[in-house]
Design an enzyme around this catalytic site. Structure first.
Site, mmCIF file in Angstrom:
data_model
loop_
_atom_site.group_PDB
_atom_site.id
_atom_site.type_symbol
_atom_site.label_atom_id
_atom_site.label_comp_id
_atom_site.label_asym_id
_atom_site.label_seq_id
_atom_site.Cartn_x
_atom_site.Cartn_y
_atom_site.Cartn_z
ATOM 1 N N SER A 82 0.865 -1.182 0.000
ATOM 2 C CA SER A 82 0.000 0.000 0.000
ATOM 3 C C SER A 82 0.893 1.219 0.000
ATOM 4 C CB SER A 82 -0.875 0.003 1.255
ATOM 5 O OG SER A 82 -1.108 1.321 1.677
ATOM 6 N N GLY A 137 -8.784 7.860 8.749
ATOM 7 C CA GLY A 137 -8.995 8.533 10.028
ATOM 8 C C GLY A 137 -9.938 9.727 9.969
ATOM 9 N N LEU A 140 -14.494 8.445 6.806
ATOM 10 C CA LEU A 140 -15.126 8.258 5.493
ATOM 11 C C LEU A 140 -15.038 6.800 5.035
ATOM 12 C CD1 LEU A 140 -13.960 11.536 3.681
ATOM 13 C CD2 LEU A 140 -16.095 11.098 4.904
ATOM 14 N N SER A 141 -14.744 5.903 5.976
ATOM 15 C CA SER A 141 -14.734 4.454 5.707
ATOM 16 C C SER A 141 -13.645 4.004 4.752
ATOM 17 C CB SER A 141 -16.092 3.981 5.182
ATOM 18 O OG SER A 141 -16.967 3.872 6.236
ATOM 19 N N SER A 142 -12.435 4.467 4.999
ATOM 20 C CA SER A 142 -11.323 3.943 4.206
ATOM 21 C C SER A 142 -11.201 2.433 4.416
ATOM 22 C CB SER A 142 -10.018 4.651 4.581
ATOM 23 O OG SER A 142 -9.760 4.491 5.957
ATOM 24 N N SER A 143 -11.601 1.939 5.578
ATOM 25 C CA SER A 143 -11.483 0.498 5.829
ATOM 26 C C SER A 143 -12.474 -0.290 4.970
ATOM 27 C CB SER A 143 -11.667 0.180 7.316
ATOM 28 O OG SER A 143 -12.881 0.695 7.777
ATOM 29 N N ASP A 187 -21.300 0.648 6.448
ATOM 30 C CA ASP A 187 -20.204 1.142 5.601
ATOM 31 C C ASP A 187 -19.988 0.219 4.408
ATOM 32 O OD1 ASP A 187 -20.022 2.893 7.686
ATOM 33 O OD2 ASP A 187 -18.247 1.963 8.562
ATOM 34 N N TYR A 239 -17.176 3.556 20.992
ATOM 35 C CA TYR A 239 -18.097 2.919 20.033
ATOM 36 C C TYR A 239 -18.583 1.586 20.608
ATOM 37 C CZ TYR A 239 -19.913 1.005 15.647
ATOM 38 O OH TYR A 239 -20.733 0.452 14.683
#
Ligand code: GLA
Length: 398
Positions: A82, A137, A140-143, A187, A239
């Site tokens: 990455s 972070g 925005l749901s990079s995961s 997400d 959470y």
């Protein structure tokens, strides 16, 4: 995003994201990738912390994307590079089959391999190169974006028999059971099932979806996405605590999930709970589900501006009842509203992340400037603001 930056942009690596993934692939592995798969980030228009309560959400996919360039390999190993990290990560079945063995960003990739293998699929070994325009972070749901792009790549490379409607649950399992984050299904659904010009109305219990037209341009409107730049303080632990508290409340009320508390039965349900904090958590979830349903009804009727008060009510509920906002996001919401936004709210899990503000397109710059000025006055790090239009979900590029 429309690409029109109305305030300081977050730092992004140079070059088109798909070209960066290909360049990374060539440089790390030599040769050409067999294909490239792209998945977007997301924002949630409304319906926060309702997904793991079997409730309703209304997210949309963003034009910001994560791209995976990949090729199958003959052995059963997975190598992932990455642009976040110089060194590739390599793992085999032993690491993939034991949740937690691969850590850091590569855990999302190993998690997908794990979830596919656990579901009985013959996952092809692969070399993968990942580039992303979805900021990490920022909520925005990079995961979910990396999970979806990797999942699409492995399904295609292996010719796996896995219909796309099962992808969100599988990607969620990767995140829940391999990475160890107890998130809901919103997400992954948004980044897999999103459609341009639409918000995704999802029933998180049945997984039924309805594509709701959400054409901001045609309505002369803009959606500001304001990165609050607030450091995520204790976000993971808080959470999980919110989720536990909702599940405890459902047990106390004798229902499978808080979704089963009807809005008109809320007062009776609250009267049966004995502590004030739990009552407030339940009130948030039950009223938020209703706000999603009300927003969907308004959008179906083409009344886009009228969802504004529901967005703001959602924020107030997150601030006062669910207690997941922080001063930076409250400031952004207040400043956007004072600058004439129809509605504004934090989006995502909380404790930072992004704020959405629905504004007249012609007022977007002024609203972004008002937020920046309010930040400066309070001494917060400058927010980054862009405008966003709903984009499509995961796809193969070539
Ligand atoms: C995070 C989780 C989602 C959802 C939201 C809150 O984004 O990943 O599943 O619970 O928080 O709505």
């Amino acid at each position: 995003m429309t690409g029109r930056i109305v305030a300081a942009p977050p730092p992004a690596p140079p070059g088109d994201v798909a070209a960066r993934a290909t360049a990374g692939f060539r440089q790390r592995y030599g040769g050409e990738p067999a294909g490239r798969w792209a998945a977007p980030g997301r924002v949630n228009l409304i319906g926060e912390h309702t997904d793991y309560n079997d409730g309703f959400v209304l997210p949309f996919a963003l034009p910001l994307r994560t791209v995976v360039a990949a090729a199958a390999r003959a052995d059963e190993r997975w190598t992932v590079w990455s642009e976040l990290d110089d060194d590739p990560v390599e793992f085999g079945p032993a690491e993939a089959d034991e949740p937690g063995r691969v850590t850091g960003w590569a855990a999302y990739v190993a998690g997908v391999v794990w979830a596919l293998r656990a579901a009985g699929h013959a996952v092809p070994g692969a070399r993968l190169a990942v580039a992303s325009d979805v900021p990490v972070g920022s909520g925005l749901s990079s995961s979910a974006a990396i999970e979806a792009a990797v999942l699409a790549a492995l399904v295609d490379l292996g010719g796996l028999d896995l219909p796309a409607q099962r992808w969100p649950r599988l990607a969620q399992q990767a995140e829940n059971d391999y990475v160890g984050a107890p998130t809901g299904i919103m997400d992954q659904s948004a980044v897999i099932r999103g459609r341009p010009g639409h918000a995704l109305f999802l029933d998180c219990r049945s997984e039924e979806v309805e594509q709701i037209p959400f054409d901001l341009d045609a309505a002369g409107l803009a959606m500001l996405v304001i990165d609050s730049r607030a450091p995520h303080r204790h976000a993971d632990g808080e959470y999980a605590a919110r989720r536990r508290s909702c599940e405890r409340a459902a047990r106390a009320l004798g229902v499978p999930a808080l979704r089963d508390v009807p809005a008109d039965g809320l007062d009776a349900a609250l009267a049966r709970l004995d502590d004030d904090e739990t009552r407030r958590r339940v009130r948030h979830v039950v009223t938020e589900d209703q706000r999603v349903l009300d927003s969907v009804a308004l959008l179906r009727a083409g009344r886009v501006r009228d969802i504004g008060p529901l967005l703001t009510a959602s924020h107030t509920s997150m601030r006062d009842d669910f207690e997941i906002t922080v001063p930076e996001v409250d400031t952004a919401v207040e400043a956007a509203l004072a600058a004439g936004a129809y509605g504004a709210r934090m989006t995502g899990g909380g404790f930072g992340g992004c704020v959405l503000a629905l504004v007249e397109a012609s007022a977007a710059d002024a609203a972004a400037a008002a937020v920046a000025a309010a930040y400066a006055e309070r001494g917060f790090a400058a927010p980054a603001t862009v405008t966003a239009l709903p984009a499509g979900g995961v796809t193969r590029l070539d």
